[in-house]
Design a protein around this motif. Structure first.
Motif, short mmCIF file in Angstrom:
data_model
loop_
_atom_site.label_atom_id
_atom_site.label_comp_id
_atom_site.label_asym_id
_atom_site.label_seq_id
_atom_site.Cartn_x
_atom_site.Cartn_y
_atom_site.Cartn_z
N PRO A 30 -14.93 -9.28 -47.44
CA PRO A 30 -15.20 -9.85 -48.76
C PRO A 30 -14.31 -9.23 -49.84
N LEU A 31 -13.97 -10.04 -50.84
CA LEU A 31 -13.23 -9.56 -52.00
C LEU A 31 -14.23 -9.44 -53.14
N ARG A 32 -14.53 -8.21 -53.54
CA ARG A 32 -15.52 -7.98 -54.59
C ARG A 32 -14.85 -7.36 -55.80
N THR A 33 -15.15 -7.92 -56.96
CA THR A 33 -14.60 -7.39 -58.19
C THR A 33 -15.71 -7.19 -59.21
N GLY A 34 -15.48 -6.29 -60.15
CA GLY A 34 -16.42 -6.09 -61.25
C GLY A 34 -17.75 -5.54 -60.82
N SER A 84 -17.38 -18.65 -49.37
CA SER A 84 -18.25 -18.74 -50.52
C SER A 84 -17.69 -18.00 -51.73
N LEU A 85 -18.23 -18.35 -52.89
CA LEU A 85 -17.91 -17.66 -54.14
C LEU A 85 -19.19 -17.49 -54.93
N THR A 86 -19.50 -16.25 -55.26
CA THR A 86 -20.64 -15.94 -56.12
C THR A 86 -20.09 -15.26 -57.36
N VAL A 87 -20.51 -15.72 -58.53
CA VAL A 87 -20.07 -15.16 -59.80
C VAL A 87 -21.25 -14.45 -60.44
N TYR A 88 -21.02 -13.23 -60.95
CA TYR A 88 -22.06 -12.44 -61.60
C TYR A 88 -21.84 -12.43 -63.10
N TYR A 89 -22.96 -12.55 -63.84
CA TYR A 89 -22.92 -12.60 -65.30
C TYR A 89 -23.65 -11.41 -65.91
N THR A 105 -21.04 -14.62 -69.93
CA THR A 105 -20.01 -13.60 -69.75
C THR A 105 -19.94 -13.16 -68.30
N GLU A 106 -18.85 -13.54 -67.61
CA GLU A 106 -18.66 -13.12 -66.22
C GLU A 106 -18.32 -11.63 -66.17
N VAL A 107 -18.98 -10.92 -65.24
CA VAL A 107 -18.71 -9.49 -65.11
C VAL A 107 -18.30 -9.10 -63.70
N GLY A 108 -18.35 -10.05 -62.76
CA GLY A 108 -17.95 -9.74 -61.39
C GLY A 108 -17.97 -10.97 -60.51
N SER A 109 -17.46 -10.80 -59.30
CA SER A 109 -17.49 -11.90 -58.34
C SER A 109 -17.46 -11.35 -56.92
N ASP A 110 -17.88 -12.19 -56.01
CA ASP A 110 -17.89 -11.87 -54.58
C ASP A 110 -17.33 -13.09 -53.87
N ARG A 111 -16.12 -12.96 -53.31
CA ARG A 111 -15.44 -14.08 -52.66
C ARG A 111 -15.33 -13.80 -51.18
N CYS A 112 -15.81 -14.72 -50.38
CA CYS A 112 -15.72 -14.59 -48.93
C CYS A 112 -14.84 -15.69 -48.36
#
Length: 77
Positions: free
Chosen positions: A51-55, A26-31, A38-45
């Motif tokens: 999980p790969l979490r950024t921002g 999955s991919l979840t994008v945070y605004y 404006t994207e400020v982060g993401s959570d990629r599984c």
């Protein structure tokens, strides 16, 4: 909280995070806000991986896609 507890807490949290394995691909994008511009982060599984979490994680999230991983989905109670 005594000094030993303060030292142990971050170590325990890090160990628990490293034990978590994705049961979805999955991919979840945070605004930044409700405009979702404006994207400020993401959570990629990736199936079976950490999980790969950024921002930054916010309340303004969009799950781009999410598929169960064969053989890794949690068992129903």
């Amino acid at each position: 909280m005594d000094e030993a507890e303060q030292r142990a807490t971050p170590e325990l949290a890090a160990r628990e995070d490293s034990l978590y394995r994705c049961t979805t691909d999955s991919l979840t994008v945070y605004y930044s806000d409700a405009t979702y511009t404006t994207e400020v982060g993401s959570d990629r599984c990736y199936c079976g991986r950490t999980p790969l979490r950024t921002g930054v994680m916010t309340d303004y999230a969009v799950t781009e896609y999410s598929e169960d991983c064969l053989g890794l989905a949690p068992a129903a109670p």
